[in-house]
Scaffold this motif. Structure first.
Motif: not given
Length: 458
Positions: A137-152, A242-251, A277-278
């Motif tokens: 079983r493989v899980y994907a962690l999906k991340l997105d920075v809030a208001r990126y261009f306006f917060r640099v 950003m996307i990270i793939l890993h078989p361990d959801k806890t990780r 994480v899905r």
């Protein structure tokens, strides 16, 4: 992490006349006949020499921004500079960006030549297949920075640039563009409608070429942290997604906490509420597609917008508000987008939206149905399964079924036949000069008559 040499002596190459001229050629692409471009071109040599002198004597000042909003896929504030300032930014980009590219990780995408949405989606699908064969079983962690261009943060960005660049003149020019003291770029996290006041010392304008370059450099700090400190292998980033793939959801949840802490402490950024994480068996939403290991589909919201747009263009074409060429251009553009995903059923539905009450096959079908040649008729013309090269009208009383999905060629009731049977009937009723004999009435119709967009929209 491998320490690289600092960049030195680049500023003279930026204000070199040949570099400024090539920057002008890049900046004018697809904009040659706009008023400001024509005015700049009218006295090209004088304007380039004037820019060169401003850069040599460090008297250059950023022009006034023109602000407007775009609403697809959501409301965004776009800020555009005058043409002379875009020439300066292209001059910087041509010399500096290739040197910065060497510092990025391999799986950093967006605003890089050869590393767009399709390349990122292909890489993600490759990793999903790779891990699915090796893990239960493989899980994907999906991340997105809030208001990126306006917060640099400007101070942090300049600190990063000073660590990489040892040219004081170049740093002065970059700081002049980034800080742009006459304009504020920052927006509060909760201000999604841009109704509040602007915040100083943070933010980069969407629309600047240097903003794209600095945005990649800013989050490169996170890339290096994830790869070298957190030791994550299956990580990729498309700008602020950003996307990270890993078989361990806890990780994955642990990595999410570590990344969030790094962003807050080192870059003064925050993750938004779309973090999740899905399992990859549910599909991963990334770069406009929903991706599985076996296939990928277009995002539903994009498909709905395409249907609405084509429905509007068809009706506008019937009213005479747009030309057939405009409708055909949109259709060909959508066909090019759909080539990169599993889209047979969606394409069939879009065809129905296009046809509606008008019959416009003769212009819309030729490119779409290219490459399905079965052979040649007695008159030498090619025949195609799923549509002909020239898409002439079939004899009355024939309705074609393709791969189990009905494709209506006429608005009235008709008998259902297989594609091959329809081809045989069509071949039997075509005359040598390309005309078609209708079996029901015996009337003769010129090949492709009454099938054109121009006639339907007239």
């Amino acid at each position: 992490m491998i320490r690289q040499k600092r960049i030195k002596g680049l500023y003279p190459q930026i204000y070199d006349f040949e570099n400024l001229y090539q920057a002008y050629r890049q900046a004018r692409k697809c904009k040659r006949f706009r008023d400001e471009v024509l005015q700049f071109t009218d006295n090209l040599e004088e304007n380039l020499i004037e820019l060169q002198n401003h850069l040599i004597w460090r008297t250059y000042r950023v022009g006034r921004y023109r602000e407007f909003f775009v609403y697809e896929p959501k409301k965004r504030l776009i800020m555009a500079l005058p043409f002379r300032d875009r020439v300066v930014q292209w001059a910087i980009y041509r010399q500096l960006n290739p040197l910065l590219e060497r510092r990025y990780i391999h799986n950093s995408y967006a605003c890089r030549v050869g590393r767009g949405t399709h390349r990122a989606a292909d890489r993600l699908q490759y990793w999903m297949r790779y891990l699915e064969r090796r893990c239960e079983r493989v899980y994907a962690l999906k991340l997105d920075v809030a208001r990126y261009f306006f917060r640099v943060d400007h101070d942090i960005l300049m600190r990063i640039l000073k660590r990489i660049i040892a040219d004081e003149d170049l740093l002065w020019l970059l700081e002049t563009i980034i800080r742009s003291e006459d304009t504020r770029f920052g927006v509060a996290l909760e201000d999604h409608q841009f109704a509040g006041g602007r915040i100083a010392s943070i933010g980069m304008p969407i629309g600047n070429l240097t903003s794209q370059m600095c945005a990649n450099l800013y989050l490169n700090e996170l890339d290096q942290h994830v790869k070298h400190d957190l030791r994550v292998r299956h990580y990729l980033r498309y700008m602020d997604d950003m996307i990270i793939l890993h078989p361990d959801k806890t990780r994955l949840w642990q990595l999410k906490t570590g990344i969030s802490t790094f962003l807050q402490n080192h870059l003064r950024l925050e993750l938004n509420s779309k973090t999740s994480v899905r399992p990859i068996s549910q599909g991963v939403d990334f770069c406009g597609y929903r991706i599985w290991t076996t296939h990928r589909k277009l995002r539903k919201s994009t498909a709905k917008k395409m249907k609405r747009r084509l429905r509007y263009l068809r009706r506008a074409c019937e009213r005479g508000e747009v030309t057939a060429a405009d409708l055909n251009a949109s259709w060909q553009s959508y066909c090019g987008l759909l080539k990169h995903c599993s889209s047979y059923r969606l394409k069939s539905k879009l065809e129905q939206e296009i046809h509606g009450a008008t019959r416009i096959d003769s212009i819309l079908w030729p490119r779409h149905c290219r490459g399905f040649c079965l052979g040649r008729d007695h008159d030498g013309s090619r025949t195609h399964r799923g549509g002909y090269a020239h898409r002439p009208a079939l004899p009355a009383g024939i309705r074609v079924w393709r791969r189990g999905a009905r494709s209506r060629r006429h608005g009235h009731a008709a008998s259902r036949v297989s594609p091959m049977a329809a081809m045989r009937q069509h071949r039997n009723h075509r005359m040598g000069d390309g005309r078609i004999i209708r079996p029901a009435t015996g009337s003769v119709q010129a090949r492709g008559a009454s099938r054109g967009v121009g006639a339907a929209c007239a």
